[in-house]
Write a protein that holds these residues in place. Structure first.
Motif, short mmCIF file in Angstrom:
data_model
loop_
_atom_site.label_atom_id
_atom_site.label_comp_id
_atom_site.label_asym_id
_atom_site.label_seq_id
_atom_site.Cartn_x
_atom_site.Cartn_y
_atom_site.Cartn_z
N GLU A 88 0.82 -1.21 0.00
CA GLU A 88 0.00 0.00 0.00
C GLU A 88 0.85 1.26 0.00
O GLU A 88 0.45 2.28 -0.56
N SER A 89 2.05 1.19 0.59
CA SER A 89 2.94 2.36 0.57
C SER A 89 3.45 2.64 -0.84
O SER A 89 3.87 3.75 -1.13
N GLU A 90 3.39 1.64 -1.70
CA GLU A 90 3.78 1.79 -3.10
C GLU A 90 2.57 2.04 -4.01
O GLU A 90 2.69 2.02 -5.23
N GLY A 91 1.40 2.22 -3.41
CA GLY A 91 0.20 2.51 -4.18
C GLY A 91 -0.52 1.30 -4.74
O GLY A 91 -1.35 1.43 -5.64
N ILE A 92 -0.23 0.11 -4.20
CA ILE A 92 -0.88 -1.11 -4.66
C ILE A 92 -1.92 -1.52 -3.63
O ILE A 92 -1.58 -1.88 -2.50
N PRO A 93 -3.21 -1.46 -3.98
CA PRO A 93 -4.23 -1.89 -3.03
C PRO A 93 -4.16 -3.40 -2.81
O PRO A 93 -3.95 -4.16 -3.75
N ALA A 94 -4.30 -3.81 -1.56
CA ALA A 94 -4.20 -5.23 -1.22
C ALA A 94 -5.20 -5.54 -0.12
O ALA A 94 -5.63 -4.65 0.61
N TYR A 95 -5.58 -6.82 -0.02
CA TYR A 95 -6.40 -7.22 1.11
C TYR A 95 -5.97 -8.61 1.59
O TYR A 95 -5.32 -9.36 0.88
N ILE A 96 -6.33 -8.89 2.83
CA ILE A 96 -5.89 -10.10 3.52
C ILE A 96 -7.09 -11.02 3.75
O ILE A 96 -8.16 -10.56 4.14
N TYR A 102 -3.89 -10.80 -1.11
CA TYR A 102 -4.42 -10.67 -2.46
C TYR A 102 -4.18 -9.28 -3.02
O TYR A 102 -4.23 -8.29 -2.28
N VAL A 103 -3.93 -9.21 -4.33
CA VAL A 103 -3.89 -7.95 -5.07
C VAL A 103 -4.63 -8.16 -6.39
O VAL A 103 -4.84 -9.29 -6.82
N ALA A 104 -5.00 -7.04 -7.04
CA ALA A 104 -5.61 -7.14 -8.36
C ALA A 104 -4.60 -7.75 -9.32
O ALA A 104 -3.38 -7.51 -9.22
N GLU A 105 -5.08 -8.52 -10.27
CA GLU A 105 -4.22 -9.23 -11.21
C GLU A 105 -3.29 -8.27 -11.96
O GLU A 105 -2.15 -8.63 -12.28
#
Length: 134
Positions: A24-32, A54-57
């Motif tokens: 997320e600090s690099e701008g990549i949305p993720a969830y657990i 998980y992240v978007a493909e």
């Protein structure tokens, strides 16, 4: 709509949150996923495949590259830490380890209640040496 993919798996939710924060600090949305299951019953961690990140493909390649970065040397130099060595083989490949976790899980499955005879400590990943935490 974007498909989500698993970029990493962890035994403990804390490790997954650290990785998520890095992404997320690099701008990549993720969830657990499965963090609460493992928090409530840690014995299920191995059985369900751990806590998944998980992240978007579309971000998969970039996320895996970020998670592969190792800043251990930077942290050690910032705090002038010397790496810990194994007393048997002098390796620096030591890790936190829970001894007896799998047998405790098997007994839980067979008996229906856990018998907590596991030990937390440090293990050499090269020779198998183990020292219980104080």
């Amino acid at each position: 709509m974007s498909k989500f993919v698993v970029v990493s798996k962890y035994s403990f939710p804390l490790d997954a949150h650290i990785a998520k924060a890095s992404l997320e600090s690099e701008g990549i949305p993720a969830y657990i996923a499965d963090e609460h299951t493992v928090n409530m019953q840690w014995l299920y961690s191995d059985a369900i495949g751990g806590v998944r990140l998980y992240v978007a493909e579309t971000f998969e390649t970039e996320a895996k590259a970020i998670l592969a970065l190792n800043f251990s040397a930077d942290v050690d130099s910032a705090f002038e830490a010397t790496p810990e060595h194994c007393p048997q083989c002098n390796s620096t490949h030591l890790a936190n380890y829970t001894k007896g976790k799998k047998p405790a899980f098997v007994l839980f499955i067979l008996l229906g209640f856990p018998l907590f005879f596991y030990q937390h400590g440090r293990k050499c990943m090269d020779c198998g040496w183990f020292k219980e935490s104080e």
